[in-house]
Design an enzyme around this catalytic site. Structure first.
Site, PDB file in Angstrom:
ATOM      1  N   SER A  56       0.374  -1.240  -0.247  1.00 51.85           N
ATOM      2  CA  SER A  56       0.278  -0.137   0.138  1.00 51.85           C
ATOM      3  C   SER A  56       0.826   1.675   0.165  1.00 51.85           C
ATOM      4  O   SER A  56       2.231   1.505   0.289  1.00 51.85           O
ATOM      5  CB  SER A  56      -0.930   0.128   0.706  1.00 51.85           C
ATOM      6  OG  SER A  56      -0.471   1.197   2.124  1.00 51.85           O
ATOM      7  N   MET A  57       0.180   2.476  -0.624  1.00 48.78           N
ATOM      8  CA  MET A  57       0.944   3.870  -0.654  1.00 48.78           C
ATOM      9  C   MET A  57       1.211   3.862   0.844  1.00 48.78           C
ATOM     10  O   MET A  57       2.045   4.796   1.167  1.00 48.78           O
ATOM     11  CB  MET A  57       0.510   4.667  -1.239  1.00 48.78           C
ATOM     12  CG  MET A  57      -0.793   4.938  -0.019  1.00 48.78           C
ATOM     13  SD  MET A  57      -2.178   5.958  -1.226  1.00 48.78           S
ATOM     14  CE  MET A  57      -3.891   6.787   0.038  1.00 48.78           C
ATOM     15  N   LYS A  58       0.649   3.653   2.240  1.00 48.89           N
ATOM     16  CA  LYS A  58       0.985   4.413   2.899  1.00 48.89           C
ATOM     17  C   LYS A  58       2.142   3.573   3.801  1.00 48.89           C
ATOM     18  O   LYS A  58       2.501   4.269   4.665  1.00 48.89           O
ATOM     19  CB  LYS A  58      -0.472   3.225   4.368  1.00 48.89           C
ATOM     20  CG  LYS A  58      -1.440   3.959   4.076  1.00 48.89           C
ATOM     21  CD  LYS A  58      -2.276   5.030   4.097  1.00 48.89           C
ATOM     22  CE  LYS A  58      -3.135   5.495   4.283  1.00 48.89           C
ATOM     23  NZ  LYS A  58      -3.850   6.451   4.240  1.00 48.89           N
ATOM     24  N   ASP A  59       3.644   2.533   2.835  1.00 51.49           N
ATOM     25  CA  ASP A  59       4.203   2.705   3.500  1.00 51.49           C
ATOM     26  C   ASP A  59       5.003   4.172   3.561  1.00 51.49           C
ATOM     27  O   ASP A  59       6.442   3.673   4.227  1.00 51.49           O
ATOM     28  CB  ASP A  59       4.705   1.370   2.884  1.00 51.49           C
ATOM     29  CG  ASP A  59       4.506   0.831   2.209  1.00 51.49           C
ATOM     30  OD1 ASP A  59       3.522  -0.333   3.070  1.00 51.49           O
ATOM     31  OD2 ASP A  59       5.019  -0.539   1.536  1.00 51.49           O
ATOM     32  N   ALA A 108       4.283   5.755   6.029  1.00 50.98           N
ATOM     33  CA  ALA A 108       4.959   5.200   7.678  1.00 50.98           C
ATOM     34  C   ALA A 108       6.471   5.332   8.316  1.00 50.98           C
ATOM     35  O   ALA A 108       6.344   5.692   9.362  1.00 50.98           O
ATOM     36  CB  ALA A 108       4.373   4.269   7.831  1.00 50.98           C
TER      37      ALA A 108
END
Length: 455
Positions: free
Chosen positions: A41-44, A47
């Site tokens: 996911s793009m949340k990597d 984060a």
């Protein structure tokens, strides 16, 4: 190339042209496929940025614990950073999130605490509040707070925006993304608009979320916040990472349209993506039909992978049970109000009206409950049985103002809410409200729902 750790592989995800789904759209539609990140996911991106900024600031120290409220994907990115850097993780999640997301987080060593969805953010049981309490109680812990931590926006300003600009050779004219925490939308938009102020940005919102109305009116209306199923977009708060100046337009998308488009992306484009990806594509294409011109180039962010949703949007039984498959006809709020004959007028009272006049109106129109309005907005409600009980207890109230006796407002629901969803949302003694395509308010009662079930 050899990388030092898994987090060094984040970014530089591919851009892919939509062919079948965008065949009737003028201009070119591209998608940036973020499930190619190691955490799918793009949340990597944000984060790791939040963790590294906290390390630089001395907020996160060796042996510390990362505590965050997440819908799953941010948790995965944080967990990967924790594994690479030697931290512990505790995540709080709303109970509407898929089982797959919970299992994936546990698989990478995180502790997961599941909290109720249908409570306010301030409620001590909410996943926001539980995460904050754990941060206060656990020594040497760090609460990233992806909603208000501006490292979220910075991550996309520093990576996603430049990647899109480079991969399109600066030809991008439109950027579309779902809006949740706001980081990927606003950080990317900020970078793109700095390169070309004429780039148009389109935020995708969901029914039950506050963003679209707040952008267009400046009003944060808690009474229009209601439960929805789509994961990863929309909010009942205003995160600091949502910079409304960076979002030119908002489009709302229903749970059903999002789920159906998610499956179409897999079947027609070979993109096995997550639920909010369907939201982004459906909303962006609906907007593009009316606004994109020959020579334009739109880029849509696809945030995550389909493995998170195997038990939901990719499960036929789950889709049928929610009325999302075409082989099951399921009436909706839209169907109920479309069958009302003639011009419809909502029976309502003003907050400043007298109770005596409100009772007269209810008797004249033979209705048992009505919304209470002020300046065109719903601010409360009246129900005959509770009103009667109050007047029996204090007869002088019949000469008081409606404001003195009204109850909480009825809940608003999405126009395409199905009967099973409607029936679960109708409170014990209250109806629900819905806005039609012309922004007119309708009331839907238990009687309306029962009648629809028999047709």
């Amino acid at each position: 190339m050899i990388y030092n750790s898994i987090i060094d592989t984040i970014g530089n995800t591919p851009m892919i042209r939509l062919n079948k789904l965008a065949k009737d759209i003028k201009g070119e539609v591209l998608v940036k496929v973020e499930y190619f990140n190691p955490g799918n996911s793009m949340k990597d991106r944000m984060a790791v940025k939040m963790v590294e900024d906290a390390e630089k600031a001395g907020v996160l120290k060796p042996g510390g614990t990362i505590i965050e409220g997440t819908s799953g994907n941010t948790g995965m990115g944080l967990a990967l950073a924790a594994v690479a850097k030697g931290y512990k993780c505790i995540f709080t999640m709303a109970d509407k999130q898929s089982k797959e997301k919970i299992d994936i987080l546990k698989a990478v060593g995180a502790e997961v605490i599941v909290c109720p969805t249908n409570v306010s953010p301030e409620d001590p049981r909410s996943y926001y509040s539980v995460a904050k309490k754990l941060n206060r109680d656990i020594p040497n812990s760090f609460y990233p707070n992806q909603y208000d931590n501006l490292s979220n926006t910075a991550a996309h300003y520093e990576t996603t925006g430049p990647e899109i600009w480079k991969d399109t050779d600066g030809k991008i004219t439109h950027y579309a993304a779902g809006v949740g925490t706001g980081g990927s939308m606003c950080g990317t938009a900020k970078y793109l608009k700095e390169q070309n102020p004429n780039v148009v940005t389109v935020g995708i919102d969901t029914y039950g979320s506050v963003f679209k109305k707040y952008k267009e009116t400046g009003i944060f209306d808690e009474k229009e916040v209601y439960p929805y199923l789509t994961e990863g977009i929309g909010e009942d708060i205003l995160p600091k990472n949502v910079d409304f100046d960076m979002i030119d337009h908002f489009v709302k998308v229903t749970d059903k349209d999002s789920a159906v488009m998610t499956r179409r992306l897999a079947r027609e484009e070979g993109l096995f993506v997550g639920w909010s990806c369907g939201s982004a594509v459906h909303g962006a294409l609906e907007w593009a039909k009316e606004n994109l011109k020959e020579g334009d180039q739109m880029v849509i962010i696809l945030p995550d992978h389909g493995t998170r949703y195997l038990g939901k949007v990719y499960n036929d039984e789950w889709m049928r049970n929610h009325g999302f498959l075409e082989d099951r006809t399921f009436s909706t709020a839209r169907d109920i109000i479309s069958q009302r004959n003639g011009a419809y007028t909502l029976v309502s009272s003003l907050k400043s009206d007298s109770v005596r006049d409100a009772i007269g109106l209810m008797n004249k129109t033979s209705v048992s409950q009505i919304p209470v309005m002020e300046n065109g907005e719903v601010v409360g409600s009246l129900t005959d049985n509770k009103l009667l009980a109050k007047i029996i207890d204090n007869p002088s109230l019949k000469d008081a103002k409606v404001a003195d006796v009204m109850e909480d407002s009825m809940h608003f629901v999405a126009l395409d809410s199905t009967l099973d969803v409607l029936s679960s949302m109708v409170e014990k003694e209250k109806a629900v409200l819905v806005r039609d395509a012309q922004d007119q308010i309708h009331i839907i009662t238990k009687h309306d729902i029962l009648e629809a079930f028999t047709k």
